[in-house]
Design a protein around this motif. Structure first.
Motif, PDB file in Angstrom:
ATOM      1  N   THR A 233       0.873  -1.181   0.000  1.00  0.00           N
ATOM      2  CA  THR A 233       0.000   0.000   0.000  1.00  0.00           C
ATOM      3  C   THR A 233       0.901   1.218   0.000  1.00  0.00           C
ATOM      4  N   VAL A 234       0.694   2.062  -0.998  1.00  0.00           N
ATOM      5  CA  VAL A 234       1.502   3.277  -1.129  1.00  0.00           C
ATOM      6  C   VAL A 234       0.685   4.415  -0.544  1.00  0.00           C
ATOM      7  N   ILE A 235       1.291   5.169   0.361  1.00  0.00           N
ATOM      8  CA  ILE A 235       0.573   6.325   0.923  1.00  0.00           C
ATOM      9  C   ILE A 235       1.161   7.566   0.273  1.00  0.00           C
ATOM     10  N   GLY A 236       0.373   8.232  -0.571  1.00  0.00           N
ATOM     11  CA  GLY A 236       0.852   9.416  -1.283  1.00  0.00           C
ATOM     12  C   GLY A 236       0.744   9.225  -2.782  1.00  0.00           C
ATOM     13  N   VAL A 315       1.038  -8.361   9.338  1.00  0.00           N
ATOM     14  CA  VAL A 315       0.187  -7.664   8.365  1.00  0.00           C
ATOM     15  C   VAL A 315      -0.202  -6.358   9.035  1.00  0.00           C
ATOM     16  N   LYS A 316      -0.077  -5.250   8.293  1.00  0.00           N
ATOM     17  CA  LYS A 316      -0.327  -3.932   8.903  1.00  0.00           C
ATOM     18  C   LYS A 316      -1.734  -3.455   8.542  1.00  0.00           C
ATOM     19  N   THR A 317      -2.333  -2.710   9.438  1.00  0.00           N
ATOM     20  CA  THR A 317      -3.676  -2.192   9.157  1.00  0.00           C
ATOM     21  C   THR A 317      -3.619  -0.676   9.080  1.00  0.00           C
ATOM     22  N   ILE A 318      -4.098  -0.163   7.948  1.00  0.00           N
ATOM     23  CA  ILE A 318      -4.081   1.286   7.717  1.00  0.00           C
ATOM     24  C   ILE A 318      -5.504   1.790   7.887  1.00  0.00           C
ATOM     25  N   GLN A 325     -10.612   0.628   6.235  1.00  0.00           N
ATOM     26  CA  GLN A 325      -9.306   0.094   6.626  1.00  0.00           C
ATOM     27  C   GLN A 325      -8.692  -0.689   5.466  1.00  0.00           C
ATOM     28  N   ILE A 326      -7.369  -0.667   5.410  1.00  0.00           N
ATOM     29  CA  ILE A 326      -6.665  -1.486   4.415  1.00  0.00           C
ATOM     30  C   ILE A 326      -5.663  -2.351   5.159  1.00  0.00           C
ATOM     31  N   ARG A 327      -5.703  -3.668   4.917  1.00  0.00           N
ATOM     32  CA  ARG A 327      -4.700  -4.550   5.505  1.00  0.00           C
ATOM     33  C   ARG A 327      -3.667  -4.836   4.428  1.00  0.00           C
ATOM     34  N   THR A 328      -2.415  -4.765   4.807  1.00  0.00           N
ATOM     35  CA  THR A 328      -1.372  -4.812   3.783  1.00  0.00           C
ATOM     36  C   THR A 328      -0.110  -5.490   4.296  1.00  0.00           C
ATOM     37  N   ARG A 329       0.593  -6.155   3.381  1.00  0.00           N
ATOM     38  CA  ARG A 329       1.813  -6.866   3.784  1.00  0.00           C
ATOM     39  C   ARG A 329       3.019  -5.923   3.852  1.00  0.00           C
TER      40      ARG A 329
END
Ligand SMILES: Cc1cc2nc3c(=O)[nH]c(=O)nc-3n(C[C@H](O)[C@H](O)[C@H](O)COP(=O)(O)OP(=O)(O)OC[C@H]3O[C@@H](n4cnc5c(N)ncnc54)[C@H](O)[C@@H]3O)c2cc1C
Length: 547
Positions: A233-236, A315-318, A325-329
């Protein structure tokens, strides 16, 4: 934006040329509903011009018509009109003749009202649809304002999504009494139910965040919404984020991008002449190219929403400002930075017309002219040295009695004939003539005397603020808030990478951010190959709950 329509030629005196009408005809072919421009009855010196303008537009399609009617107080004056779609009020109103930069707003309103898909993320749409109280927006604009159409277009879309919302564009030039009554100093100026809501450069994400600040329960509209597990997941959505997303997608990874404002700082840039292999472009053009490139790949783009929080873990949760929410590796943080502003009158209004923040970028536009640099720290003195080789003269204004830059830089600046340093100087305002900066007013803090210096450009060099606040406590940062990365863009947290202006990488430039973004995604790919990032039982439960 409606591409290809030469609105710049239209200006205040609207001339709908054959080419413009031809282009409109093409756009109108996709209209699914009938759209009527309903003009308020009454007298006004500009009324005939408005009716003829709308009639010319309506002439391009059978699906368009103009009707003059008494709207029983729905409209402000005899030069106001609203849009009806298949006989239903859309909530969209215009007071004035939308030429100049607002012509695109009218065309988009017409097409969206007729059924063309709205350009808003689904989560944003859900928030707007959840509004249950009447929201009447008034947007004061000027037809020559570059920043105004974005606000008008966003609010028009909100109105189309929810019958509780109306949006009225008001040409300040034609409603001087309202401008002085409300003491409006600049445009766009947005009022909600008669109260000031936002002003200055505002886009859909700012408007949504303000709505959420007013009523946090609107987030509930997206409760439980979640994307499938993402690899990256790219933030930006600036140059670094876009490069990261494209490189990741090309590796076959499942990629999502969250961008509060797609394009980032590039969106605010007028001329770009140092993106290697592209001799000359503009910010909006480059943003268009970035979007086109992203759209070439299977990338999930969530625009106009912000990341508020990251929950660490395998796994991270954004968590997004929309409540989703987005769960991402893995994560690539590419949230960029913003220039610290002076906050004096004339600064915001003249960005791109003499007020600049980047000497590498904008210095060449001031060749042979007199300019100022505000700030006597390292970046200010470096900017002065850089500019001195291009411009006629540079005056550095330092607020404190002494310069804060390194002595070696100060020595170099003092040796240059065309650099003058004024210390203990408080900038009061930047003035402009015919839309271009012509002088700076400053106060000598030792005598309190106010002086004016004529010049063509002001470079503000009082610091860059990384957009990293939401990462505090998650990754290591410098005292200035820059995310510390290694040479593969890895942060202190496994699986979280960072790229571009938000990081410790030296020199903040488009080409550098793009390179860093590419590097971060290759490093994330390597990380995913070499680390088994699997969901824990608890995390899988979360997925099941969300589904
Ligand atoms: C006026 C101006 C002129 C410039 N001219 C030039 C030039 O001519 N040439 C050049 O090379 N460089 C120029 N620059 C510098 C260049 O624009 C930047 O170096 C570059 O854009 C940085 O890219 P980035 O992707 O790291 O960050 P940015 O472009 O800042 O993009 C950051 C992205 O992150 C998003 N974001 C921030 N916080 C969040 C959050 N919490 N959640 C979700 N999204 C978030 C933003 O909305 C944006 O999409 C200029 C800068 C300015 C301001």
């Amino acid at each position: 934006m409606v591409g290809g329509i030469g609105v710049s030629k239209i200006r205040q005196n609207i001339v709908l040329t054959k080419e413009i009408l031809q282009a409109l005809k093409g756009y109108a072919e996709s209209m699914q509903k009938n759209v009527t421009f309903v003009v308020q009855n009454g007298e006004h010196s500009k009324r005939e011009e408005l009716v003829s303008f709308l009639s010319d537009i309506a002439g391009v399609s059978e699906k368009l018509s103009v009707e003059e009617r008494d709207t029983n107080g729905e409209l402000r004056s005899a030069i106001s009109f609203l849009l009806e779609a298949d006989g239903e009020d859309t909530g969209i109103r215009f007071s004035g003749i939308p030429g100049g930069h607002e012509f695109n707003s009218l065309v988009l309103a017409m097409l969206h009202a007729a059924g063309t898909e709205l350009k808003l993320d689904d989560s944003v749409k859900s928030i707007v649809k959840a509004v249950s109280e009447p929201l009447n927006f008034e947007v004061f604009i000027s037809l020559s304002c570059h920043n105004c159409p974005e606000v008008v277009q966003a609010l028009n879309q909100f109105a189309l999504l929810n019958p509780n919302i109306t949006s009225e564009m008001i040409d300040g030039g034609l409603y001087q009494n309202l401008i002085s009554e409300r003491d409006i100093q600049g445009v766009p100026s947005v009022y909600l139910n008669g109260e000031l809501f936002a002003n200055g450069k505002v886009d859909a994400s700012v408007l949504i965040n303000k709505l959420l600040e007013r009523d946090a329960s609107l987030k509930d509209a997206n409760k439980g919404e979640s994307l499938p597990l993402q690899d990256v997941t790219v933030i930006g959505g600036g140059p670094a984020g876009v490069a990261s997303a494209i490189y990741s997608a090309r590796k076959g990874l499942k990629v999502a991008v969250v961008a509060e404002t797609f394009g980032g700082q590039v969106k605010d840039t007028m001329g770009i002449e140092n993106l290697i292999s592209v001799p000359k472009t503009t910010g909006p053009e480059l943003v268009g190219n970035l979007m086109e490139h992203v759209r070439d790949y299977d990338i999930t783009l969530k625009e106009h929403v912000r990341v508020d929080n990251i929950e660490q873990g395998n796994v991270k949760t954004i968590t997004l400002s929309s409540g989703e929410q987005i769960r991402t590796r893995s994560i690539i943080v590419a949230t960029g930075a913003r220039w610290r502003e002076l906050g004096v009158p004339g600064e915001k209004e003249n960005v791109g017309n003499g007020v600049a923040y980047c000497p590498h970028c904008d210095g060449p536009f001031f060749k042979g002219k007199d300019v100022a640099v505000i700030g006597g720290g390292n970046s200010g003195i470096e900017a002065a040295l850089d500019l001195a080789g291009i411009v006629k003269s540079v005056t550095v204004f330092e607020f404190m009695p002494d310069l804060k830059a390194d002595q070696v830089l100060i020595n170099q600046a003092e040796k240059r004939d065309n650099i003058t340093i004024i210390k203990n100087a408080a900038t009061k305002q930047i003035t402009a003539l015919n839309g271009k900066v012509n002088a700076i007013e400053y106060q000598d803090r030792s005598t309190n005397e106010v002086h004016t210096r004529e010049l063509a450009g002001v470079f503000v060099q009082i610091g860059l603020i990384p957009n990293s606040q939401f990462m505090k406590g998650t990754v290591d940062m410098t005292q200035y808030g820059e995310i510390i990365i290694d040479d593969k863009c890895l942060t202190s947290e496994p699986g979280i990478f960072a790229a571009g202006d938000v990081t410790t990488v030296p020199y903040k430039q488009i080409v550098i951010s793009m390179g860093e973004g590419a590097k971060a995604s290759l490093a994330a790919f390597e990380y995913l190959l070499s680390h088994e990032v699997i969901e824990t039982e608890k995390e899988s439960e979360k997925e099941t709950e969300a589904a």
